[in-house]
Design an enzyme around this catalytic site. Structure first.
Site, short mmCIF file in Angstrom:
data_model
loop_
_atom_site.label_atom_id
_atom_site.label_comp_id
_atom_site.label_asym_id
_atom_site.label_seq_id
_atom_site.Cartn_x
_atom_site.Cartn_y
_atom_site.Cartn_z
N PHE A 33 16.71 -16.84 14.43
CA PHE A 33 16.97 -17.54 13.16
C PHE A 33 15.74 -18.24 12.59
CE2 PHE A 33 20.46 -18.16 16.31
CZ PHE A 33 21.19 -17.04 15.94
N CYS A 34 14.56 -17.67 12.77
CA CYS A 34 13.31 -18.29 12.28
C CYS A 34 13.17 -19.72 12.78
CB CYS A 34 13.23 -18.27 10.75
SG CYS A 34 13.18 -16.62 10.09
N ALA A 35 13.66 -19.96 13.98
CA ALA A 35 13.50 -21.29 14.59
C ALA A 35 13.18 -21.05 16.08
CB ALA A 35 14.77 -22.11 14.42
#
Ligand code: PLP
Length: 445
Positions: A399-401
């Protein structure tokens, strides 16, 4: 006759939205069905299953990109019939289109309760807005290690002197301790800005914006709130919460037309070089033969950072979404989300082998996001199973984290279900049912 939960939502006139209450799911679900709260485009879209049958798509991927509200699509369609060039035309429709574009700023300003002198700058989205903020910010910036990459990487990029100005604070097990750690960092050395994501795109946990602002301000810093995951779910008051800069994307606010916004204090923005050089940002351009004759005067205000032909329909769509959500009412939105989230949490908790991702022990508020792991099943396989066997769309991965998901102990990623005003309990029940089938099958292997 099937009873539908007598709607607890106090929907004020003139908002009327009959479509959700005829959603086929509601009829199937019995006494405790929770209908969608607003009509979204594509709610009846059918998708193929592995068996060859088709089923209504259960969109549980709102945190990635939410479907357009019907009211937003209508507003964009209406604007299209009068669409013409913006800002530079004397023709009647150019004037209409320019007025719509400028009016959109005011609607958005009102929606987030911004101050009268805050700049409302249109961008391509949250990522673009934070990059613009980074471009206009001088000095150190304090961030947490749980941020979406959009609120990490622009600050970590080397400054002009080659050094990184990001000071990354490790989030603690509780929100209280995390706020204390931020305060310690800000007090230890001056920083210009505290940049924080208000609602985690991995867990949905919400941070207290007002307390964060107070911490930043008492230590001489400003605060930027990444509201990408919050703005569609909770009322934000920039003036009330003391937020200096707010950023979000239209496509997470039911307005997927390629625009976002940066709203905030005008001084740093006016002091900065234009984000893009070009027409629209420049008030006067002279190319003299002699250096002394050459001059470029840049606009102040939002135009300074909006060079090129603006995304009028993107701006109009965001304003339409703000008006539509105001009509639905944030009290209703919060209650609807709470009911669905409780149903999902209960379903996930009752399914053996599922662990929900959490950052904080003391988070009291979560938007409609559930990040979870299915024991023994790679996240991509889970997502594919949900799609092929039940027509459900979820997100898998990190999740781009990446720092956060790794830190929580899921280096292979996780699965995320997320929802909003177009979701009914039928979608949640379908997910829980499919996960139960998957885990039963996995245990039997
Ligand atoms: N910040 C958060 C918390 C997000 O969830 C996202 C997108 O998922 C972004 C920033 C980036 O938004 P965009 O891709 O619209 O620029």
């Amino acid at each position: 006759m099937t009873a539908v939960l007598s709607t607890p939502f106090n929907i004020p006139a003139p908002f009327t939205n009959p479509a959700p209450f005829t959603n086929p799911d509601v009829a199937e679900l019995g006494a405790h069905a929770i209908p969608p709260l607003a009509q979204v485009v594509g709610a009846d879209e059918c998708v193929p299953l592995a068996t060859g049958e088709t089923v209504r798509y259960a969109n549980l991927d709102y945190a990635a990109s939410a479907p357009a509200l019907a009211a937003v699509a209508e507003s964009v369609t209406r604007s299209l019939s009068q669409y013409a060039s913006v800002h530079r035309g004397a023709g009647h429709l150019s004037q209409v289109t320019t007025a719509r574009y400028e009016q959109a700023r005011e609607v958005i300003r009102g929606f987030v309760r911004a101050r009268a002198d805050d700049a409302v700058v249109f961008t391509r989205g949250t990522t673009d807005a934070i990059n613009l903020a980074a471009h206009a910010t001088r000095g150190d910036v304090v961030v947490l290690d749980i941020e979406h990459h959009a609120n990490l990487l622009p600050w970590c990029a080397p400054d002009r002197d080659g050094s990184s100005r990001a000071r990354v604070v490790r989030a603690c097990a509780t929100i209280d301790d995390t706020l204390a750690a931020l305060e310690t960092e800000l007090a230890a050395a001056p920083a210009s800005l505290l940049a924080v994501t208000a609602a985690s795109n991995v867990t949905g946990e919400v941070l207290p914006i007002g307390r964060l602002s107070a911490i930043a301000h008492r230590n001489g810093a400003r605060i930027l709130i990444d509201a990408a995951q919050l703005v569609a779910h909770r009322r934000i008051s920039m003036a009330g919460h003391g937020v200096d800069y707010l950023v979000f994307s239209g496509h997470k606010l039911y307005a997927p037309f390629g625009a976002g916004v940066l709203i905030g204090r005008p001084d740093w923005l006016d002091d900065a070089e234009p984000y893009l050089a070009g027409g629209g940002a420049s008030a006067r351009v002279a190319l003299g033969d002699r250096d002394a004759d050459a001059a470029i005067d840049w606009h102040a205000g939002p135009a300074r950072h909006e060079a090129g032909s603006p995304n009028v329909l993107g701006a109009v769509s965001i304003a339409a979404a703000c008006e539509a959500l105001d009509s639905v009412g944030f009290e209703n939105i919060g209650l609807h989300e709470e009911l669905l989230r409780a149903r999902l949490d209960d379903g996930l908790a009752a399914t053996e082998g599922i662990t929900q991702l959490r950052i904080f022990e003391d988070a009291t508020d979560r938007v409609g996001i559930a990040g979870f792991d299915v024991d023994g099943c790679p996240p991509r396989e889970v997502a594919e199973f949900l799609s092929r066997s039940a027509g459900i769309g979820v997100r898998d991965g990190k999740f781009c984290a990446h720092p956060l998901v790794n830190r929580l102990g899921f280096p292979a990623g996780a699965v995320r279900a997320s929802f909003g005003v177009g979701t009914g309990s039928g979608d949640i029940d379908r997910l829980v049912d499919a996960l139960s089938r998957l885990t039963t099958r996995a245990r039997a292997r």
